[in-house]
Design a protein around this motif. Structure first.
Motif, PDB file in Angstrom:
ATOM      1  N   ILE A  55       0.859  -1.183   0.000  1.00 21.19           N
ATOM      2  CA  ILE A  55       0.000   0.000   0.000  1.00 21.19           C
ATOM      3  C   ILE A  55       0.894   1.231   0.000  1.00 21.19           C
ATOM      4  CG2 ILE A  55      -0.238   0.208   2.513  1.00 21.19           C
ATOM      5  CD1 ILE A  55      -3.271   0.609   2.018  1.00 21.19           C
ATOM      6  N   ASP A  56       0.411   2.329  -0.550  1.00 15.91           N
ATOM      7  CA  ASP A  56       1.234   3.534  -0.632  1.00 15.91           C
ATOM      8  C   ASP A  56       1.295   4.269   0.705  1.00 15.91           C
ATOM      9  OD1 ASP A  56      -1.210   4.828  -0.447  1.00 15.91           O
ATOM     10  OD2 ASP A  56      -1.015   5.914  -2.325  1.00 15.91           O
ATOM     11  N   ALA A  57       2.072   5.336   0.743  1.00 18.45           N
ATOM     12  CA  ALA A  57       2.301   6.070   1.992  1.00 18.45           C
ATOM     13  C   ALA A  57       1.029   6.716   2.534  1.00 18.45           C
ATOM     14  CB  ALA A  57       3.384   7.124   1.798  1.00 18.45           C
ATOM     15  N   SER A  58       0.091   7.055   1.663  1.00 17.08           N
ATOM     16  CA  SER A  58      -1.176   7.639   2.132  1.00 17.08           C
ATOM     17  C   SER A  58      -2.074   6.574   2.757  1.00 17.08           C
ATOM     18  CB  SER A  58      -1.919   8.307   0.978  1.00 17.08           C
ATOM     19  OG  SER A  58      -2.487   7.341   0.104  1.00 17.08           O
ATOM     20  N   LYS A  59      -1.738   5.331   2.523  1.00 17.39           N
ATOM     21  CA  LYS A  59      -2.490   4.160   3.002  1.00 17.39           C
ATOM     22  C   LYS A  59      -3.915   4.144   2.461  1.00 17.39           C
ATOM     23  CE  LYS A  59       0.424   3.638   7.004  1.00 17.39           C
ATOM     24  NZ  LYS A  59       1.099   4.901   7.217  1.00 17.39           N
ATOM     25  N   LYS A  60      -4.066   4.691   1.268  1.00 18.51           N
ATOM     26  CA  LYS A  60      -5.376   4.723   0.609  1.00 18.51           C
ATOM     27  C   LYS A  60      -5.382   3.958  -0.706  1.00 18.51           C
ATOM     28  CE  LYS A  60      -7.450   7.628   3.467  1.00 18.51           C
ATOM     29  NZ  LYS A  60      -8.620   7.271   4.256  1.00 18.51           N
ATOM     30  N   ASN A  61      -4.199   3.680  -1.255  1.00 15.76           N
ATOM     31  CA  ASN A  61      -4.096   3.022  -2.556  1.00 15.76           C
ATOM     32  C   ASN A  61      -3.290   1.739  -2.446  1.00 15.76           C
ATOM     33  OD1 ASN A  61      -5.402   5.188  -4.089  1.00 15.76           O
ATOM     34  ND2 ASN A  61      -3.594   6.360  -3.535  1.00 15.76           N
ATOM     35  N   VAL A  62      -3.919   0.647  -2.825  1.00 17.64           N
ATOM     36  CA  VAL A  62      -3.276  -0.662  -2.771  1.00 17.64           C
ATOM     37  C   VAL A  62      -2.489  -0.875  -4.059  1.00 17.64           C
ATOM     38  CG1 VAL A  62      -3.690  -3.146  -2.657  1.00 17.64           C
ATOM     39  CG2 VAL A  62      -5.120  -1.586  -1.327  1.00 17.64           C
ATOM     40  N   TYR A  63      -1.280  -1.387  -3.919  1.00 15.66           N
ATOM     41  CA  TYR A  63      -0.497  -1.791  -5.084  1.00 15.66           C
ATOM     42  C   TYR A  63      -1.015  -3.164  -5.498  1.00 15.66           C
ATOM     43  CZ  TYR A  63       2.735   1.937  -3.673  1.00 15.66           C
ATOM     44  OH  TYR A  63       3.297   3.134  -3.334  1.00 15.66           O
ATOM     45  N   LYS A  64      -1.919  -3.165  -6.452  1.00 15.77           N
ATOM     46  CA  LYS A  64      -2.633  -4.391  -6.812  1.00 15.77           C
ATOM     47  C   LYS A  64      -1.709  -5.496  -7.308  1.00 15.77           C
ATOM     48  CE  LYS A  64      -6.767  -1.797  -7.794  1.00 15.77           C
ATOM     49  NZ  LYS A  64      -7.591  -1.199  -8.834  1.00 15.77           N
ATOM     50  N   GLN A  65      -0.739  -5.139  -8.122  1.00 16.70           N
ATOM     51  CA  GLN A  65       0.179  -6.156  -8.638  1.00 16.70           C
ATOM     52  C   GLN A  65       0.998  -6.771  -7.501  1.00 16.70           C
ATOM     53  OE1 GLN A  65       0.175  -7.404 -11.753  1.00 16.70           O
ATOM     54  NE2 GLN A  65       1.625  -8.911 -10.990  1.00 16.70           N
ATOM     55  N   SER A  66       1.421  -5.940  -6.571  1.00 17.84           N
ATOM     56  CA  SER A  66       2.191  -6.451  -5.407  1.00 17.84           C
ATOM     57  C   SER A  66       1.320  -7.357  -4.555  1.00 17.84           C
ATOM     58  CB  SER A  66       2.721  -5.288  -4.580  1.00 17.84           C
ATOM     59  OG  SER A  66       3.641  -4.525  -5.320  1.00 17.84           O
ATOM     60  N   LEU A  67       0.059  -6.967  -4.370  1.00 21.45           N
ATOM     61  CA  LEU A  67      -0.863  -7.805  -3.591  1.00 21.45           C
ATOM     62  C   LEU A  67      -1.082  -9.140  -4.297  1.00 21.45           C
ATOM     63  CD1 LEU A  67      -2.788  -8.314  -1.249  1.00 21.45           C
ATOM     64  CD2 LEU A  67      -4.553  -7.088  -2.544  1.00 21.45           C
ATOM     65  N   LEU A  68      -1.251  -9.107  -5.603  1.00 17.54           N
ATOM     66  CA  LEU A  68      -1.443 -10.339  -6.366  1.00 17.54           C
ATOM     67  C   LEU A  68      -0.231 -11.252  -6.215  1.00 17.54           C
ATOM     68  CD1 LEU A  68      -3.251 -11.923  -8.289  1.00 17.54           C
ATOM     69  CD2 LEU A  68      -2.131 -10.722 -10.174  1.00 17.54           C
ATOM     70  N   GLU A  69       0.970 -10.700  -6.311  1.00 18.68           N
ATOM     71  CA  GLU A  69       2.181 -11.495  -6.144  1.00 18.68           C
ATOM     72  C   GLU A  69       2.268 -12.058  -4.724  1.00 18.68           C
ATOM     73  OE1 GLU A  69       5.580  -9.224  -7.386  1.00 18.68           O
ATOM     74  OE2 GLU A  69       4.676  -8.825  -9.336  1.00 18.68           O
ATOM     75  N   PHE A  70       1.880 -11.265  -3.740  1.00 13.53           N
ATOM     76  CA  PHE A  70       1.888 -11.719  -2.357  1.00 13.53           C
ATOM     77  C   PHE A  70       0.931 -12.897  -2.171  1.00 13.53           C
ATOM     78  CE2 PHE A  70      -0.219 -11.450   1.832  1.00 13.53           C
ATOM     79  CZ  PHE A  70       0.867 -11.743   2.644  1.00 13.53           C
ATOM     80  N   LEU A  71      -0.252 -12.771  -2.745  1.00  8.85           N
ATOM     81  CA  LEU A  71      -1.243 -13.846  -2.609  1.00  8.85           C
ATOM     82  C   LEU A  71      -0.789 -15.098  -3.323  1.00  8.85           C
ATOM     83  CD1 LEU A  71      -4.541 -11.820  -3.103  1.00  8.85           C
ATOM     84  CD2 LEU A  71      -3.581 -12.682  -0.963  1.00  8.85           C
TER      85      LEU A  71
END
Length: 71
Positions: A55-71
């Motif tokens: 997630i970015d520094a504002s904690k409002k936007n998820v890095y979708k590709q990073s989340l997908l790789e994590f999952l």
């Protein structure tokens, strides 16, 4: 420096719910109410996700590709 002691299961749910908000404005208390978590749990989850680079520094936007790789 942020320390990272690992993600918790609710962190994935929090990130997915943020994605579902889309362009809507939301507050931590909205997430807490919708997910039946305490505001402190939401804050902790967002901090862990930021430390993990999901997630970015504002904690409002998820890095979708990073989340997908994590999952």
């Amino acid at each position: 420096m942020l320390t990272h002691n690992g993600m918790r299961p609710q962190d994935v749910v929090v990130l997915l719910r943020i994605i579902l908000f889309g362009d809507q404005k939301w507050l931590n208390k909205d997430l807490a109410r919708l997910l039946y978590l305490s505001p402190a749990e939401i804050t902790g989850s967002l901090e862990r996700s930021f430390a993990a680079g999901l997630i970015d520094a504002s904690k409002k936007n998820v890095y979708k590709q990073s989340l997908l790789e994590f999952l």
